[in-house]
Write a protein that holds these residues in place. Structure first.
Motif, short mmCIF file in Angstrom:
data_model
loop_
_atom_site.label_atom_id
_atom_site.label_comp_id
_atom_site.label_asym_id
_atom_site.label_seq_id
_atom_site.Cartn_x
_atom_site.Cartn_y
_atom_site.Cartn_z
N ALA A 1 0.72 -1.34 -0.16
CA ALA A 1 -0.05 0.09 -0.20
C ALA A 1 1.06 1.22 0.01
N ILE A 2 1.97 1.35 0.82
CA ILE A 2 2.88 2.47 0.83
C ILE A 2 3.51 2.44 -0.62
N ALA A 3 4.01 1.62 -1.27
CA ALA A 3 4.53 1.61 -2.53
C ALA A 3 3.87 1.93 -3.60
N GLY A 4 2.35 1.90 -3.45
CA GLY A 4 1.79 2.15 -4.61
C GLY A 4 1.06 1.22 -5.51
N ILE A 5 1.34 -0.14 -4.77
CA ILE A 5 0.87 -1.44 -5.71
C ILE A 5 -0.47 -1.77 -5.28
N GLU A 6 -0.88 -1.44 -4.26
CA GLU A 6 -2.44 -1.95 -3.84
C GLU A 6 -3.06 -0.60 -3.17
N PRO A 7 -3.98 0.12 -4.01
CA PRO A 7 -4.68 1.18 -3.47
C PRO A 7 -5.42 1.09 -2.18
N PRO A 8 -5.05 1.74 -1.23
CA PRO A 8 -6.16 1.85 0.23
C PRO A 8 -7.50 2.24 -0.20
N ARG A 9 -8.36 1.66 0.77
CA ARG A 9 -9.56 2.26 0.60
C ARG A 9 -9.92 3.70 1.24
N ARG A 10 -9.23 3.84 2.36
CA ARG A 10 -9.33 5.05 3.37
C ARG A 10 -7.96 5.33 4.01
N GLY A 11 -7.81 6.27 4.34
CA GLY A 11 -6.48 6.66 5.09
C GLY A 11 -5.36 7.40 4.04
N THR A 12 -4.41 7.96 4.66
CA THR A 12 -3.41 8.74 3.74
C THR A 12 -1.98 8.20 4.22
N VAL A 13 -1.12 8.20 2.91
CA VAL A 13 0.21 8.15 3.19
C VAL A 13 0.92 9.28 2.71
#
Ligand SMILES: Nc1ncnc2c1ncn2[C@@H]1O[C@H](COP(=O)(O)OP(=O)(O)OP(=O)(O)O)[C@@H](O)[C@H]1O
Ligand SMILES: [Mg+2]
Length: 237
Positions: free
Chosen positions: A49-61
């Motif tokens: 998720a941090i690497a931009g491979i899996e998009p999170p549904r909520r929250g921020t990086v």
């Protein structure tokens, strides 16, 4: 002080299955951050998720204060966030040198390719000796060195390691940890997911325990190493 990396209440789903639930972590510049958790806890999902491979549904990086949530992975790499994925991902039919060159395709890295290859060969002399060998014919340990070297070719400021010592012989495991220490010594910020929980907590300035997609404990590496619950659950003590 603003953290180099700040993950704030991240939720990640695979279909209907929730893999991360309101996960918040931070990495200060120059520190080693250990993420501890059993199989399926969500450690790799967090890295992806941090690497931009899996998009999170909520929250921020946030990276250097900038919201990078939802950026594609190449754009995240271009900002200086690198990762060494689980399972020594090298291109087996390419040579060692070609694999390293692939790591320098980012705009931030291309101009420094020649110098970067020389640095990787200084760090891993065995790769220099095998420069023209197909990566698929390297030993497991050599492939892990190559995976780390390829990541370094992208000129990262932060590296996320996912189980870097998995399946390697003890001597090679030592070498991987020495390398991580050396990179930390050069000022790189490191997020470390490791089965070798004791070693990773000893190396880490800060650490988190992830269970069923949730952060259930956080502290310094030393604090978690001394915690009875951590000792029982992850160190078998
Ligand atoms: N691509 C995917 N599709 C569906 N579910 C997935 C996918 N990747 C992971 N999961 C699920 O998400 C949960 C977290 O998996 P993840 O790989 O992040 O755990 P992990 O902590 O890295 O585990 P391990 O220590 O075994 O590597 C697991 O239940 C897993 O089955
Ligand atoms: Mg994993």
């Amino acid at each position: 002080m603003t953290a180099l990396l700040e993950v704030d209440r991240l939720d990640l789903y695979y279909g209907d299955a929730q893999a991360l639930d309101a996960v918040s972590i931070a990495a200060q510049e120059g520190e080693i951050v250990a993420i501890v958790g059993s199989n399926g806890a969500g450690k790799s999902s967090l890295i992806r998720a941090i690497a931009g491979i899996e998009p999170p549904r909520r929250g921020t990086v946030r990276y250097r204060g900038r919201d990078i949530t939802g950026l594609p992975s190449h754009a995240v790499c271009q900002l200086g966030v690198g990762q060494v994925a689980e399972g020594r991902q090298v291109f087996p039919s390419l040579t060692v040198r070609e694999n390293l060159e692939m790591g320098a395709m980012l705009a931030r890295a291309r101009p420094r390719m020649a110098g970067a290859i020389a640095e990787v060969f200084t760090l891993f002399p065995r790769l220099r000796e095998r420069e023209r060998q197909a990566a698929g014919t390297l030993s497991g340990g050599e492939q892990q060195m190559l995976a780390i070297g390829r990541c370094l070719m992208g000129q990262p400021e932060l590296i996320m390691f996912d189980e870097p010592s998995l399946g390697l012989a003890p001597a090679v495991v030592q070498e991987v940890f020495q390398t991580i220490k050396a990179l930390h010594g050069r000022g790189l910020t490191i997020i470390l997911v490791e089965q070798n929980v004791a070693v990773s907590l000893r190396l880490a300035q800060s650490a988190y325990v992830l269970e069923n997609g949730r952060i259930v404990m956080r502290g310094s590496g030393a604090e978690l190493l001394a915690d009875d619950r951590v000792r029982q659950a992850y160190l078998g003590l």
